[in-house]
Enzyme design. Structure first.
Site, PDB file in Angstrom:
ATOM      1  N   LYS A  92      -2.026  13.567  -4.277  1.00  0.00           N
ATOM      2  CA  LYS A  92      -1.808  12.891  -4.941  1.00  0.00           C
ATOM      3  C   LYS A  92      -2.104  11.887  -5.429  1.00  0.00           C
ATOM      4  CE  LYS A  92       3.035  10.831  -4.273  1.00  0.00           C
ATOM      5  NZ  LYS A  92       2.318   9.589  -4.820  1.00  0.00           N
ATOM      6  N   ASP A  93      -2.709  11.274  -4.348  1.00  0.00           N
ATOM      7  CA  ASP A  93      -3.584   9.901  -4.780  1.00  0.00           C
ATOM      8  C   ASP A  93      -5.097   9.966  -4.717  1.00  0.00           C
ATOM      9  OD1 ASP A  93      -1.284   8.239  -4.785  1.00  0.00           O
ATOM     10  OD2 ASP A  93      -1.261   8.077  -2.724  1.00  0.00           O
ATOM     11  N   LEU A 121       4.140   7.582 -14.839  1.00  0.00           N
ATOM     12  CA  LEU A 121       5.103   7.943 -16.560  1.00  0.00           C
ATOM     13  C   LEU A 121       5.117   9.488 -15.818  1.00  0.00           C
ATOM     14  CD1 LEU A 121       1.190   6.784 -17.709  1.00  0.00           C
ATOM     15  CD2 LEU A 121       4.213   5.670 -17.910  1.00  0.00           C
ATOM     16  N   ARG A 122       4.767  10.108 -15.429  1.00  0.00           N
ATOM     17  CA  ARG A 122       5.453  11.611 -14.749  1.00  0.00           C
ATOM     18  C   ARG A 122       7.114  11.679 -14.303  1.00  0.00           C
ATOM     19  NH1 ARG A 122       7.053  13.864 -10.245  1.00  0.00           N
ATOM     20  NH2 ARG A 122       6.252  12.162  -9.227  1.00  0.00           N
ATOM     21  N   ARG A 123       7.137  10.783 -14.171  1.00  0.00           N
ATOM     22  CA  ARG A 123       8.806  10.294 -13.604  1.00  0.00           C
ATOM     23  C   ARG A 123       9.286  10.065 -14.643  1.00  0.00           C
ATOM     24  NH1 ARG A 123       7.652   7.623  -8.597  1.00  0.00           N
ATOM     25  NH2 ARG A 123       7.618  10.128  -6.486  1.00  0.00           N
ATOM     26  N   ARG A 182       5.661  -0.906  -8.793  1.00  0.00           N
ATOM     27  CA  ARG A 182       5.106  -0.575  -7.329  1.00  0.00           C
ATOM     28  C   ARG A 182       4.378  -1.496  -5.827  1.00  0.00           C
ATOM     29  NH1 ARG A 182      -1.031  -0.526  -8.699  1.00  0.00           N
ATOM     30  NH2 ARG A 182      -0.604  -0.800  -6.473  1.00  0.00           N
ATOM     31  N   ARG A 224       9.157  -1.639  -2.719  1.00  0.00           N
ATOM     32  CA  ARG A 224      10.459  -0.844  -3.585  1.00  0.00           C
ATOM     33  C   ARG A 224      11.372  -1.074  -3.179  1.00  0.00           C
ATOM     34  NH1 ARG A 224       6.211   3.689  -5.907  1.00  0.00           N
ATOM     35  NH2 ARG A 224       4.146   3.124  -6.383  1.00  0.00           N
ATOM     36  N   CYS A 235      -5.368   8.922 -12.905  1.00  0.00           N
ATOM     37  CA  CYS A 235      -3.648   8.123 -12.199  1.00  0.00           C
ATOM     38  C   CYS A 235      -2.998   8.007 -13.675  1.00  0.00           C
ATOM     39  CB  CYS A 235      -4.294   7.524 -11.411  1.00  0.00           C
ATOM     40  SG  CYS A 235      -2.734   6.698 -10.595  1.00  0.00           S
TER      41      CYS A 235
END
Length: 316
Positions: A81-82, A128-130, A147, A153, A240
């Site tokens: 995903k990165d 932003l998806r979450r 981040r 986190r 991204c």
């Protein structure tokens, strides 16, 4: 070949992934010395700005790719995903290993379930998806920027800066932090990012001997799913930090996929789904998967997803 060098970021999760790969390769090839080449990526250094504003996913891969291009390393392990959609001319993705749980995890010291969050609760995420999917369900919540690596986190949560944070389930499992997961967010509520939970190995195109060494680690079903999900991102031109979700599954000889694009505030969520039969041919199944991802992207654009994405690009 006498030695195989693995380029890796120095974060705890990246090191775990590289060390796991090192162990698997060493077990397969006891006569080859498998070494790690740790390094710090620019994405690990810039923690106070959204990735979309400072270069996107390539911030996590560039240093590792330079190491391979300059023959300081032979392969690099990445979270799929990165990964950017395109690779430097002489590098490519050759192996996709078996995926861990692709869901998002609800982590909190105050509440056992997302549904228990009170009105106005502070939820930490930089995705932003979450954010878009959470606000679609609970527009009253306050989403705040978060981040850093997993430990950072969790530390901010433990310091009381958030009521809850959302992390990738796979990362917590790999770091043996499952006890921090209160529950996994249902995919109906929060669809995963394309490639979430899967790992890929990048190497030089010319190194055919290395391609053969990596082949036993390639997981066919995970790869087919990843190709479908990445085709969605590619054809939406999603870099991204865009509110795009894509999740493919394989079951009973079929591949099914759901894709979403949403307004950042959750006010609009476009959804498309598809299913197709698979064949006995891996190569043909990759074609089927990539076509599915592309077709879903086209349908999302027809709904209006391109307007959302173009507006976000203009804001960068």
């Amino acid at each position: 070949m006498k030695e195989l060098r693995i380029a890796t970021r120095q974060s705890a999760l990246a090191m775990w992934q590289a060390e796991d790969l090192q162990t698997k390769l060493q077990n397969l090839y006891p006569n080859i010395i498998i070494t790690l080449v740790p390094m710090v990526s620019r994405g690990d250094q810039i923690l106070d700005v959204a990735l979309s504003k400072v270069g996107g996913k390539g911030l996590f891969t560039k240093e590792l790719e330079v190491a391979m291009l300059e023959n300081q390393a032979d392969i690099a392990m990445h979270c799929i995903k990165d990964l950017p959609m395109y690779f430097p001319e002489s590098l490519d993705l050759y192996t996709i290993t078996e995926s861990e749980d692709p869901t998002d995890a609800f982590v909190s010291n105050k509440y056992d379930h997302f549904d228990q969050l009170p009105q106005g609760a502070i939820v930490g995420t930089s995705s932003l998806r979450r954010q878009s999917q959470i606000l679609a369900k609970r527009p009253d919540l306050k989403i705040e920027f978060l981040r850093g690596n997993v430990g950072t986190r969790l530390g901010k949560l433990d310091d009381g800066q958030y009521d809850a944070i959302i992390l990738a389930t796979a990362g917590l499992i790999r770091l043996e932090l499952q006890e921090r997961i209160k529950h996994k967010l249902d995919t109906h509520m929060c669809l995963p990012a394309a490639g979430q939970g899967a790992l890929g190995i990048e190497c030089r195109i010319a190194d055919t001997e290395i391609h053969k060494l990596l082949a036993p680690l390639h997981h066919v079903d995970t790869a087919i799913r990843v190709y479908a999900e990445r085709a969605l991102i590619k054809h939406l031109e999603g870099g991204c930090q865009v509110p795009i979700a894509g999740y493919a599954q394989i079951e009973n000889g079929k591949i099914s996929m759901e894709a979403r694009v949403a307004e950042v505030d959750g006010s609009v969520v476009y959804i498309e789904k598809a299913q197709s039969d698979l064949t006995d041919s891996y190569e043909q199944n990759v074609i089927i998967a990539e076509k599915m991802g592309k077709d879903l992207a086209i349908k999302l654009v027809e709904q209006g997803a391109d307007a959302i994405l173009e507006k976000l690009k203009a804001d960068l």
